[in-house]
Design an enzyme around this catalytic site. Structure first.
Site, PDB file in Angstrom:
ATOM      1  N   LYS A 252       0.755  -1.262  -0.061  1.00 41.62           N
ATOM      2  CA  LYS A 252       0.056   0.110   0.010  1.00 41.62           C
ATOM      3  C   LYS A 252       0.807   1.209  -0.062  1.00 41.62           C
ATOM      4  CE  LYS A 252      -0.412   0.110   5.052  1.00 41.62           C
ATOM      5  NZ  LYS A 252      -1.242  -0.012   6.136  1.00 41.62           N
TER       6      LYS A 252
ATOM      7  N   TYR B 255      15.576  29.380   6.182  1.00 39.02           N
ATOM      8  CA  TYR B 255      14.516  30.358   6.928  1.00 39.02           C
ATOM      9  C   TYR B 255      14.370  30.277   8.226  1.00 39.02           C
ATOM     10  CZ  TYR B 255      12.202  30.409   2.171  1.00 39.02           C
ATOM     11  OH  TYR B 255      11.895  30.587   0.993  1.00 39.02           O
TER      12      TYR B 255
END
Length: 377
Positions: free
Chosen positions: A34, A265
């Site tokens: 999955k 940042y």
């Protein structure tokens, strides 16, 4: 072309599946593919797993099952949660895809889709909730649900549950789940219902709890060579499981900054001395956690180098020495030379779990397969 990609070693997948398959004796193995094979690419991983001895595959969504069929993978596929009523006809049409059922509405919807298709003898699996409390029929209602499946004209091929704390082998709750599951099986048997496929174990239980093996084990993260937890590390090493994924890029810019200069940042990292930095064109748009830059490392030239500053959308920064040059390979996950950065290590460094590290990688970095399997299974 951007020098960033995810390399998936399918020979490692095959090795892991074969080792796990040998460890459970006559028990069959279901490879869980999955979430696009935990970020590795479901069709390629599925084909390699089937070649190596997996007799079942498992997915979470109907569209994931459809992708496997489109890719030519023909092995039995189990959809681990009950499909929506409007998806049931597609499940039937895919052929060999088993839906998990656990509600009256789901049973009726699938039976109606089967009747409309004219197909006969369609197998389904019943999921029983033994304490995970996500999905599944309550233990007390399991016999009634099984009878509903049979009365609806469906074949009850399998019954299963899921271990919630098997990665902590000392926790007694796994014992309670085994006891509850066995009680459900006994109730079904007393009612004359004995599905041939019975499964409970995930990777952790497969490695630490032989009493959970039954006729099938469902192995997820172990297929990809990653341990489900520190308490299972030794068992993974004993089997020789190998991490299949390498996340790599290259150095595209070099610079030197002085002491007191911030990086990235928010200037979450500030240099304490003159520092040489390498920029790598991979960021959180590729699925790297922003915090990876605050605790992670990269391999360049076979040596570990610390990431500096938060990861940006398209780039990250690594502290390097003078021996690093433009174009040098950068490995953020996987092996380079004699060293390896593991998914569990990255997860610990940035406050995630290994599943998140693997599954969070986006589709932007292409998957490459140095060794592809020859058949689809």
């Amino acid at each position: 072309m951007r020098p960033t990609w995810v390399s998936v070693d399918l020979s490692a997948v095959a090795h892991n599946v074969a080792a796990l398959r040998r460890s459970v004796g006559d028990t069959e193995l279901c490879a869980v593919v999955k979430a696009d094979g935990y970020g590795h690419g479901a069709p390629a991983v599925a084909a390699a797993a089937v070649e190596a001895g997996a007799t079942w595959l498992a997915v979470a969504l109907v569209e994931e099952a459809a992708e496997l069929r489109t890719a030519g993978v023909s092995a039995p596929v189990l959809v681990l949660s009950e499909p929506r009523p409007d998806e049931m006809a597609e499940v039937v049409a895919l052929g060999g895809v088993r839906p998990t059922l656990y509600t009256d509405a789901g049973i009726d919807a699938f039976a109606a889709a089967v009747a409309a298709s004219g197909v006969r003898d369609v197998p389904v699996h019943l999921k029983v909730d033994t304490g995970m409390h996500r999905v599944g029929v309550h233990m007390d209602a399991a016999v009634a649900a099984a009878r509903h499946v049979l009365d609806a004209g469906l074949r009850l091929e399998g019954v299963f549950s899921h271990c919630s704390i098997a990665d902590e082998p000392w926790d007694p709750f796994t014992d309670r789940q085994v006891e509850r599951f066995d009680a459900v099986l006994a109730d079904l048997s007393a009612a004359g219902i004995e599905p041939p496929v019975v499964h409970l174990a995930n990777t952790a239980a497969t490695l630490t709890r032989p009493d959970t093996h039954r006729s099938l084990v469902r192995v997820g993260i172990g297929v990809y060579g990653v341990s489900p937890g520190p308490a299972v590390d030794d068992a993974c090493r004993t089997l020789g499981l190998c991490q299949a994924m390498t996340v790599r890029s290259e150095v595209t810019h070099l610079q030197v900054i002085g002491p007191g200069e911030g990086v990235g940042y928010g200037h979450r990292w500030v240099s304490g001395h003159t520092t040489r930095l390498a920029t790598v064109p991979m960021g959180y748009a590729d699925g790297l956690a922003r915090a990876w830059g605050l605790g992670g490392e990269a391999l360049i030239g076979g040596r570990r180098r610390p990431l500096r500053g938060v990861v940006s959308m398209d780039a990250l920064v690594v502290e390097v020495d003078d021996d690093v040059a433009l174009g040098d390979e950068v490995v953020l996950l996987g092996r380079q030379g004699d060293d390896e950065i593991g998914a569990a290590e990255v997860a610990d460094a940035i406050g995630l779990i290994p599943w998140e590290v693997l599954c969070s990688l986006s589709a932007r970095p292409p998957r490459r397969y140095p060794q592809a399997p020859t058949t689809g299974g």
